[in-house]
Design a protein around this motif. Structure first.
Motif, PDB file in Angstrom:
ATOM      1  N   ASP A 180      -2.572   5.829 -11.557  1.00  0.00           N
ATOM      2  CA  ASP A 180      -1.340   5.101 -11.844  1.00  0.00           C
ATOM      3  C   ASP A 180      -1.100   5.001 -13.347  1.00  0.00           C
ATOM      4  O   ASP A 180      -2.043   4.956 -14.147  1.00  0.00           O
ATOM      5  CB  ASP A 180      -1.396   3.681 -11.271  1.00  0.00           C
ATOM      6  CG  ASP A 180      -1.121   3.637  -9.781  1.00  0.00           C
ATOM      7  OD1 ASP A 180      -0.996   4.712  -9.166  1.00  0.00           O
ATOM      8  OD2 ASP A 180      -1.044   2.519  -9.222  1.00  0.00           O
TER       9      ASP A 180
ATOM     10  N   GLN B   6       4.911   3.659 -12.310  1.00  0.00           N
ATOM     11  CA  GLN B   6       5.169   2.455 -11.535  1.00  0.00           C
ATOM     12  C   GLN B   6       5.546   1.331 -12.497  1.00  0.00           C
ATOM     13  O   GLN B   6       5.123   1.316 -13.641  1.00  0.00           O
ATOM     14  CB  GLN B   6       3.920   2.027 -10.732  1.00  0.00           C
ATOM     15  CG  GLN B   6       3.405   3.039  -9.735  1.00  0.00           C
ATOM     16  CD  GLN B   6       2.456   4.057 -10.353  1.00  0.00           C
ATOM     17  OE1 GLN B   6       1.946   3.852 -11.455  1.00  0.00           O
ATOM     18  NE2 GLN B   6       2.206   5.140  -9.647  1.00  0.00           N
TER      19      GLN B   6
ATOM     20  N   TYR C 226       7.340  -5.154  -7.336  1.00  0.00           N
ATOM     21  CA  TYR C 226       6.718  -3.854  -7.601  1.00  0.00           C
ATOM     22  C   TYR C 226       7.693  -2.722  -7.301  1.00  0.00           C
ATOM     23  O   TYR C 226       8.388  -2.744  -6.287  1.00  0.00           O
ATOM     24  CB  TYR C 226       5.470  -3.698  -6.733  1.00  0.00           C
ATOM     25  CG  TYR C 226       4.733  -2.393  -6.933  1.00  0.00           C
ATOM     26  CD1 TYR C 226       5.011  -1.279  -6.140  1.00  0.00           C
ATOM     27  CD2 TYR C 226       3.764  -2.269  -7.897  1.00  0.00           C
ATOM     28  CE1 TYR C 226       4.344  -0.086  -6.319  1.00  0.00           C
ATOM     29  CE2 TYR C 226       3.082  -1.080  -8.088  1.00  0.00           C
ATOM     30  CZ  TYR C 226       3.384   0.007  -7.297  1.00  0.00           C
ATOM     31  OH  TYR C 226       2.720   1.186  -7.484  1.00  0.00           O
TER      32      TYR C 226
ATOM     33  N   GLY D 110       7.409   1.303  -7.071  1.00  0.00           N
ATOM     34  CA  GLY D 110       6.513   2.445  -7.094  1.00  0.00           C
ATOM     35  C   GLY D 110       7.110   3.693  -7.687  1.00  0.00           C
ATOM     36  O   GLY D 110       6.391   4.606  -8.090  1.00  0.00           O
ATOM     37  N   SER D 111       8.447   3.758  -7.790  1.00  0.00           N
ATOM     38  CA  SER D 111       9.086   4.940  -8.349  1.00  0.00           C
ATOM     39  C   SER D 111       9.328   4.808  -9.840  1.00  0.00           C
ATOM     40  O   SER D 111       9.805   5.742 -10.484  1.00  0.00           O
ATOM     41  CB  SER D 111      10.423   5.198  -7.650  1.00  0.00           C
ATOM     42  OG  SER D 111      11.298   4.097  -7.854  1.00  0.00           O
TER      43      SER D 111
ATOM     44  N   GLY E   3       2.116  -2.324  -4.363  1.00  0.00           N
ATOM     45  CA  GLY E   3       2.448  -0.906  -4.249  1.00  0.00           C
ATOM     46  C   GLY E   3       1.559  -0.171  -3.301  1.00  0.00           C
ATOM     47  O   GLY E   3       0.672  -0.737  -2.656  1.00  0.00           O
ATOM     48  N   HIS E   4       1.820   1.147  -3.258  1.00  0.00           N
ATOM     49  CA  HIS E   4       1.050   2.093  -2.462  1.00  0.00           C
ATOM     50  C   HIS E   4       1.190   1.766  -0.973  1.00  0.00           C
ATOM     51  O   HIS E   4       0.263   1.403  -0.304  1.00  0.00           O
ATOM     52  CB  HIS E   4      -0.418   2.115  -2.878  1.00  0.00           C
ATOM     53  CG  HIS E   4      -0.584   2.416  -4.332  1.00  0.00           C
ATOM     54  ND1 HIS E   4      -0.495   3.697  -4.849  1.00  0.00           N
ATOM     55  CD2 HIS E   4      -0.781   1.596  -5.390  1.00  0.00           C
ATOM     56  CE1 HIS E   4      -0.654   3.656  -6.164  1.00  0.00           C
ATOM     57  NE2 HIS E   4      -0.815   2.390  -6.516  1.00  0.00           N
TER      58      HIS E   4
END
Length: 260
Positions: free
Chosen positions: A38, A209, A219, A221-222, A259-260
């Motif tokens: 990350d 992120q 959060y 993630g993109s 995330g994730h």
């Protein structure tokens, strides 16, 4: 996702963390996962809890509720942490080289002598940070940008397995921004990088992120931003300024914090 599968890709997880000072919560029910590759930018208003979250992750503060779980805890001295350079006492009688050498203490211990390999590691790091010509200079004589790079060098010389930086581009010169951007991009091919910043545009090309922190955590993630999401996180109107760097926009904040 099973714990085994999560642990394969995830380095650490913040689970339901609430923490504050003098009975007032600064972080409230925060969830976050940081993966093995990350590049996470943590943004938010002053007093929103960004640095406090970092201190909780590093184990410098113990949460009231919740926990920080490491799936892959770095070995001794291998968590890199770069504080804001304004917190460093520049009147201490150290050369730049000796200040960076202190980063090897985590592996040597405070009473162990430095070895030749330690000094070679420092020389390599100073070369990468374009500071080799200032190795013997007293830290009191360094510019703000040079001092910031010295603190980054102190973290890098420990060969960290994860790197945390608190406002690394604040009040630094253009050369430092350029050197830092390239260095962090290269490091991120091997380790996760977490940056607290007020100026995500300076590292926009590297960020994968984004976590918006204002007591709670949103959060993305993109790694994309919009004014609306920034205004929700900051609690006031926010104007995006790209400073010539391509910027991205975030999707809406959701109730899912991690995330994730």
């Amino acid at each position: 996702m099973s714990v085994l599968e999560l642990g394969r890709d995830c380095m650490l997880e913040v689970r339901g963390v609430t923490f504050g000072y003098d009975g007032e919560a600064v972080l409230q029910n925060v969830d976050l996962r940081i993966g093995q590759r990350d590049f996470l930018a943590i943004i938010g208003p002053n007093g929103g809890g960004k640095t406090t979250l970092l201190r909780v992750i590093l184990g410098l503060e113990r949460p009231w509720w919740g926990q920080v779980h490491w799936y892959h805890r770095p070995s001794r001295g291998r968590i890199g942490y770069v504080p804001q350079f304004s917190t460093f006492d520049r009147n201490f009688p150290l050369s730049l080289e000796d200040a960076v050498l202190m980063g090897r203490l985590g592996q040597r211990g405070p009473l162990r002598r430095y070895h030749r390999e330690d000094r070679l590691a420092v020389a390599r790091v100073l070369e990468r940070l374009k500071l080799a010509d200032h190795a013997r200079s007293p830290i009191a004589e360094l510019s703000g940008g040079q001092m910031q790079r010295a603190l980054i060098g102190r973290a890098l010389v420990a060969e960290p397995e994860i790197l945390f930086l608190d406002e690394p581009t604040a009040s630094v010169d253009a050369e430092t921004r350029t050197v830092l951007s390239a260095l962090l991009q290269e490091l991120n091919t091997r380790i996760p990088v977490v940056v607290i910043t007020h100026d995500a545009t300076s590292i926009a090309a590297q960020v994968k992120q984004i976590a918006c922190v204002n007591r709670r955590l949103w959060y993305h993630g993109s790694g994309e931003l919009t004014n609306e999401q920034l205004e929700e996180a900051y609690g006031c109107p926010v104007e995006l300024i790209a400073h010539g760097v391509p910027h991205r926009v975030l999707g809406e904040h959701s109730h899912s914090h991690h995330g994730h």
